[in-house]
Design a protein around this motif. Structure first.
Motif, PDB file in Angstrom:
ATOM      1  N   VAL A 228       0.850  -1.187   0.000  1.00  0.00           N
ATOM      2  CA  VAL A 228       0.000   0.000   0.000  1.00  0.00           C
ATOM      3  C   VAL A 228       0.885   1.237   0.000  1.00  0.00           C
ATOM      4  CG1 VAL A 228      -1.562   1.390   1.411  1.00  0.00           C
ATOM      5  CG2 VAL A 228      -1.999  -1.031   1.117  1.00  0.00           C
ATOM      6  N   SER A 229       0.473   2.227  -0.756  1.00  0.00           N
ATOM      7  CA  SER A 229       1.157   3.519  -0.738  1.00  0.00           C
ATOM      8  C   SER A 229       0.085   4.604  -0.724  1.00  0.00           C
ATOM      9  CB  SER A 229       2.057   3.669  -1.972  1.00  0.00           C
ATOM     10  OG  SER A 229       2.689   4.939  -1.975  1.00  0.00           O
ATOM     11  N   SER A 230      -0.185   5.147   0.456  1.00  0.00           N
ATOM     12  CA  SER A 230      -1.237   6.150   0.597  1.00  0.00           C
ATOM     13  C   SER A 230      -0.851   7.138   1.682  1.00  0.00           C
ATOM     14  CB  SER A 230      -2.564   5.479   0.957  1.00  0.00           C
ATOM     15  OG  SER A 230      -2.544   5.040   2.302  1.00  0.00           O
ATOM     16  N   GLU A 231      -1.735   8.100   1.905  1.00  0.00           N
ATOM     17  CA  GLU A 231      -1.471   9.093   2.937  1.00  0.00           C
ATOM     18  C   GLU A 231      -1.550   8.487   4.334  1.00  0.00           C
ATOM     19  OE1 GLU A 231      -5.879   8.965   2.249  1.00  0.00           O
ATOM     20  OE2 GLU A 231      -4.042   8.909   1.028  1.00  0.00           O
ATOM     21  N   HIS A 237       0.510  -4.744   3.733  1.00  0.00           N
ATOM     22  CA  HIS A 237      -0.808  -4.505   4.310  1.00  0.00           C
ATOM     23  C   HIS A 237      -1.746  -5.665   3.965  1.00  0.00           C
ATOM     24  CE1 HIS A 237      -4.032  -2.123   5.953  1.00  0.00           C
ATOM     25  NE2 HIS A 237      -4.663  -1.985   4.787  1.00  0.00           N
ATOM     26  N   ALA A 238      -2.891  -5.717   4.649  1.00  0.00           N
ATOM     27  CA  ALA A 238      -3.916  -6.727   4.359  1.00  0.00           C
ATOM     28  C   ALA A 238      -5.285  -6.076   4.329  1.00  0.00           C
ATOM     29  CB  ALA A 238      -3.871  -7.829   5.409  1.00  0.00           C
ATOM     30  N   TRP A 239      -6.120  -6.531   3.413  1.00  0.00           N
ATOM     31  CA  TRP A 239      -7.480  -6.000   3.289  1.00  0.00           C
ATOM     32  C   TRP A 239      -8.378  -7.123   2.760  1.00  0.00           C
ATOM     33  CZ3 TRP A 239      -3.298  -4.732   0.315  1.00  0.00           C
ATOM     34  CH2 TRP A 239      -3.367  -4.965  -1.063  1.00  0.00           C
ATOM     35  N   ASN A 240      -9.576  -6.788   2.290  1.00  0.00           N
ATOM     36  CA  ASN A 240     -10.519  -7.814   1.846  1.00  0.00           C
ATOM     37  C   ASN A 240     -11.150  -7.490   0.500  1.00  0.00           C
ATOM     38  OD1 ASN A 240     -11.088  -7.689   5.122  1.00  0.00           O
ATOM     39  ND2 ASN A 240     -11.005  -9.770   4.324  1.00  0.00           N
ATOM     40  N   GLU A 241     -11.645  -8.551  -0.132  1.00  0.00           N
ATOM     41  CA  GLU A 241     -12.550  -8.436  -1.262  1.00  0.00           C
ATOM     42  C   GLU A 241     -13.722  -9.369  -0.971  1.00  0.00           C
ATOM     43  OE1 GLU A 241     -10.568  -9.313  -4.903  1.00  0.00           O
ATOM     44  OE2 GLU A 241      -9.129  -7.666  -4.710  1.00  0.00           O
ATOM     45  N   ILE A 242     -14.936  -8.888  -1.209  1.00  0.00           N
ATOM     46  CA  ILE A 242     -16.147  -9.685  -0.982  1.00  0.00           C
ATOM     47  C   ILE A 242     -16.934  -9.774  -2.284  1.00  0.00           C
ATOM     48  CG2 ILE A 242     -18.378  -9.789   0.203  1.00  0.00           C
ATOM     49  CD1 ILE A 242     -17.147  -8.717   2.671  1.00  0.00           C
ATOM     50  N   TYR A 243     -17.417 -10.973  -2.584  1.00  0.00           N
ATOM     51  CA  TYR A 243     -18.195 -11.169  -3.801  1.00  0.00           C
ATOM     52  C   TYR A 243     -19.675 -10.971  -3.510  1.00  0.00           C
ATOM     53  CZ  TYR A 243     -19.952 -13.278  -8.084  1.00  0.00           C
ATOM     54  OH  TYR A 243     -20.591 -13.494  -9.278  1.00  0.00           O
ATOM     55  N   ASP A 267     -16.155  -0.534  -0.661  1.00  0.00           N
ATOM     56  CA  ASP A 267     -16.385  -0.370  -2.098  1.00  0.00           C
ATOM     57  C   ASP A 267     -15.888   0.995  -2.565  1.00  0.00           C
ATOM     58  OD1 ASP A 267     -17.138  -1.107  -4.632  1.00  0.00           O
ATOM     59  OD2 ASP A 267     -19.243  -0.553  -4.383  1.00  0.00           O
ATOM     60  N   LYS A 268     -14.698   1.353  -2.076  1.00  0.00           N
ATOM     61  CA  LYS A 268     -14.095   2.653  -2.404  1.00  0.00           C
ATOM     62  C   LYS A 268     -13.138   2.440  -3.570  1.00  0.00           C
ATOM     63  CE  LYS A 268     -11.695   6.471  -0.026  1.00  0.00           C
ATOM     64  NZ  LYS A 268     -12.666   7.535  -0.328  1.00  0.00           N
ATOM     65  N   LYS A 269     -13.649   2.526  -4.771  1.00  0.00           N
ATOM     66  CA  LYS A 269     -12.889   2.157  -5.962  1.00  0.00           C
ATOM     67  C   LYS A 269     -11.570   2.918  -6.095  1.00  0.00           C
ATOM     68  CE  LYS A 269     -16.235  -0.333  -8.268  1.00  0.00           C
ATOM     69  NZ  LYS A 269     -17.188  -0.404  -7.158  1.00  0.00           N
ATOM     70  N   GLN A 270     -11.566   4.220  -5.791  1.00  0.00           N
ATOM     71  CA  GLN A 270     -10.350   4.998  -5.982  1.00  0.00           C
ATOM     72  C   GLN A 270      -9.223   4.538  -5.057  1.00  0.00           C
ATOM     73  OE1 GLN A 270     -13.273   6.133  -4.929  1.00  0.00           O
ATOM     74  NE2 GLN A 270     -13.131   7.857  -3.530  1.00  0.00           N
ATOM     75  N   SER A 271      -9.578   3.944  -3.922  1.00  0.00           N
ATOM     76  CA  SER A 271      -8.535   3.497  -3.000  1.00  0.00           C
ATOM     77  C   SER A 271      -7.804   2.276  -3.531  1.00  0.00           C
ATOM     78  CB  SER A 271      -9.134   3.188  -1.626  1.00  0.00           C
ATOM     79  OG  SER A 271     -10.005   2.077  -1.707  1.00  0.00           O
ATOM     80  N   GLU A 272      -8.402   1.557  -4.483  1.00  0.00           N
ATOM     81  CA  GLU A 272      -7.738   0.396  -5.050  1.00  0.00           C
ATOM     82  C   GLU A 272      -6.442   0.793  -5.748  1.00  0.00           C
ATOM     83  OE1 GLU A 272     -11.399  -2.629  -6.005  1.00  0.00           O
ATOM     84  OE2 GLU A 272     -10.860  -1.139  -7.498  1.00  0.00           O
ATOM     85  N   LEU A 273      -6.356   2.015  -6.184  1.00  0.00           N
ATOM     86  CA  LEU A 273      -5.151   2.481  -6.866  1.00  0.00           C
ATOM     87  C   LEU A 273      -3.947   2.502  -5.942  1.00  0.00           C
ATOM     88  CD1 LEU A 273      -6.735   5.452  -8.868  1.00  0.00           C
ATOM     89  CD2 LEU A 273      -6.191   3.149  -9.712  1.00  0.00           C
ATOM     90  N   SER A 274      -4.177   2.614  -4.626  1.00  0.00           N
ATOM     91  CA  SER A 274      -3.072   2.645  -3.667  1.00  0.00           C
ATOM     92  C   SER A 274      -2.750   1.257  -3.129  1.00  0.00           C
ATOM     93  CB  SER A 274      -3.417   3.584  -2.498  1.00  0.00           C
ATOM     94  OG  SER A 274      -4.503   3.058  -1.755  1.00  0.00           O
ATOM     95  N   HIS A 275      -3.574   0.249  -3.472  1.00  0.00           N
ATOM     96  CA  HIS A 275      -3.393  -1.115  -2.983  1.00  0.00           C
ATOM     97  C   HIS A 275      -2.932  -2.008  -4.129  1.00  0.00           C
ATOM     98  CE1 HIS A 275      -5.852   0.621   0.178  1.00  0.00           C
ATOM     99  NE2 HIS A 275      -5.780  -0.493   0.899  1.00  0.00           N
ATOM    100  N   SER A 276      -1.786  -2.656  -3.950  1.00  0.00           N
ATOM    101  CA  SER A 276      -1.233  -3.527  -4.969  1.00  0.00           C
ATOM    102  C   SER A 276      -1.260  -4.971  -4.453  1.00  0.00           C
ATOM    103  CB  SER A 276       0.205  -3.118  -5.313  1.00  0.00           C
ATOM    104  OG  SER A 276       0.785  -4.005  -6.242  1.00  0.00           O
ATOM    105  N   LYS A 277      -2.153  -5.777  -5.019  1.00  0.00           N
ATOM    106  CA  LYS A 277      -2.352  -7.155  -4.552  1.00  0.00           C
ATOM    107  C   LYS A 277      -1.167  -8.045  -4.891  1.00  0.00           C
ATOM    108  CE  LYS A 277      -6.349  -8.959  -5.574  1.00  0.00           C
ATOM    109  NZ  LYS A 277      -7.455  -9.710  -6.253  1.00  0.00           N
ATOM    110  N   GLN A 278      -0.738  -8.851  -3.888  1.00  0.00           N
ATOM    111  CA  GLN A 278       0.329  -9.816  -4.118  1.00  0.00           C
ATOM    112  C   GLN A 278      -0.110 -11.255  -3.807  1.00  0.00           C
ATOM    113  OE1 GLN A 278       3.394  -8.165  -1.551  1.00  0.00           O
ATOM    114  NE2 GLN A 278       4.340  -7.110  -3.275  1.00  0.00           N
ATOM    115  N   GLU A 279      -1.083 -11.380  -2.911  1.00  0.00           N
ATOM    116  CA  GLU A 279      -1.522 -12.716  -2.491  1.00  0.00           C
ATOM    117  C   GLU A 279      -2.950 -12.641  -1.984  1.00  0.00           C
ATOM    118  OE1 GLU A 279      -0.106 -16.173   0.738  1.00  0.00           O
ATOM    119  OE2 GLU A 279       0.772 -14.163   0.782  1.00  0.00           O
ATOM    120  N   GLU A 280      -3.713 -13.677  -2.218  1.00  0.00           N
ATOM    121  CA  GLU A 280      -5.062 -13.741  -1.666  1.00  0.00           C
ATOM    122  C   GLU A 280      -5.308 -15.117  -1.058  1.00  0.00           C
ATOM    123  OE1 GLU A 280      -7.292 -12.549  -5.116  1.00  0.00           O
ATOM    124  OE2 GLU A 280      -7.499 -14.609  -5.843  1.00  0.00           O
ATOM    125  N   LEU A 281      -5.941 -15.113   0.100  1.00  0.00           N
ATOM    126  CA  LEU A 281      -6.152 -16.331   0.869  1.00  0.00           C
ATOM    127  C   LEU A 281      -7.645 -16.588   1.031  1.00  0.00           C
ATOM    128  CD1 LEU A 281      -3.605 -15.545   3.714  1.00  0.00           C
ATOM    129  CD2 LEU A 281      -3.172 -16.859   1.644  1.00  0.00           C
TER     130      LEU A 281
END
Length: 281
Positions: A228-231, A237-243, A267-281
């Protein structure tokens, strides 16, 4: 029948009984595998449908399970209750041959091999719907809370938002644990259940709890790890995705940022730009 023939017949009969008793003994012993004061129920090399059942007892104080498939490995906690363990572990690495090895704690991060079994998984498993390490969606406390949160909700979005709101409103950030991470100390307790019980955690704990609550009520939920690279924060970092099945889409949510940033990260689409996914569990 002469006396010699009778003796021979009796000898054959007694030998047969002895052989049968030895066979029964061998089979009884083979029902369990023993190594280094750990006894593991031997289910034999068999086909299983998506999960493996590990049952036995241990004189060792701390043991884990190492699940191996091809070149991939995953570690799982194996809780002991009065020296006994009885756990089901989902096989989320696809179909094929798995080895489950009981690992015995020696010191620090050093473990040694105990008994192990091999099975062939023939079932398909959705990894984002089942309990895995630190995502204890089958725990009764998790299930009860999740069901309460969504009891009056009708859409998947409403259910997901109720879970997000509860986590951001009830879990505080564990700055002490974060400080240990900064010093390279990762020997801490993690996971959804621990976070629920202590009401605090770091980003991974937030994500694990959110995933557990979602999966407990049938929402496909990923724990996502990456950069993550944000203010608010820069680093791992870790976060979630829900279907949302009724909308046929995955949505992004970050409950840690939802607390730390005092903003909504659902569901904050613009924040996805600061999150770079590397792994999902």
């Amino acid at each position: 029948m002469g006396p010699v023939s009778f003796k021979k017949l009796l000898l054959v009969f007694l030998t047969g009984i002895l052989f049968m008793s030895q066979s029964i003994t061998v089979k009884a012993e083979a029902a369990y595998l023993k190594s280094k004061d750990v006894t593991l129920m031997n289910i034999g090399t068999q086909k299983v449908e998506g999960k493996i059942h590990l049952k036995g007892d241990s004189k060792q104080k701390q043991i884990k399970v190492l699940l191996i498939k091809d070149e991939e490995k995953k570690w799982y906690e194996l809780p002991l209750k009065e020296g006994k363990f009885d756990e089901e572990i989902w096989l989320t690495m696809g179909k094929g041959k798995y080895t489950a090895a009981i690992m015995i704690h020696e010191e620090g991060r050093k473990y040694s091999y105990g008994p192990k079994i091999t099975v062939e998984n023939v079932g398909e498993v959705n990894p984002f719907l089942v309990p895995v390490k630190h995502v204890e969606s089958n725990d009764e406390k998790i299930i009860q809370l999740a069901e309460k949160l969504i009891e009056d909700k009708t859409t998947d979005r409403e259910k997901a938002k109720a879970i997000y709101d509860w986590v951001t409103g009830n879990i505080t950030y564990d700055y002490e644990k974060f400080g240990k991470h900064q010093e390279g100390d990762y020997d801490n307790t993690y996971g959804a259940l621990h976070t629920l019980e202590t009401k605090k955690g770091v980003c991974y704990d937030y994500a694990a709890l959110t995933a557990s609550l979602g999966r407990a009520v049938g929402l496909q939920t990923k724990v996502v790890k990456g950069q993550v690279s944000s203010e608010l924060y820069k680093g791992y970092h870790a976060w979630n995705e829900i279907y949302l099945a009724d909308e046929n889409q995955w949505i992004f949510l970050d409950s840690t940022f939802g607390v730390g940033g005092k903003k909504e990260y659902f569901d904050k689409k613009q924040s996805e730009l600061s999150h770079s996914k590397q792994e999902e569990l």
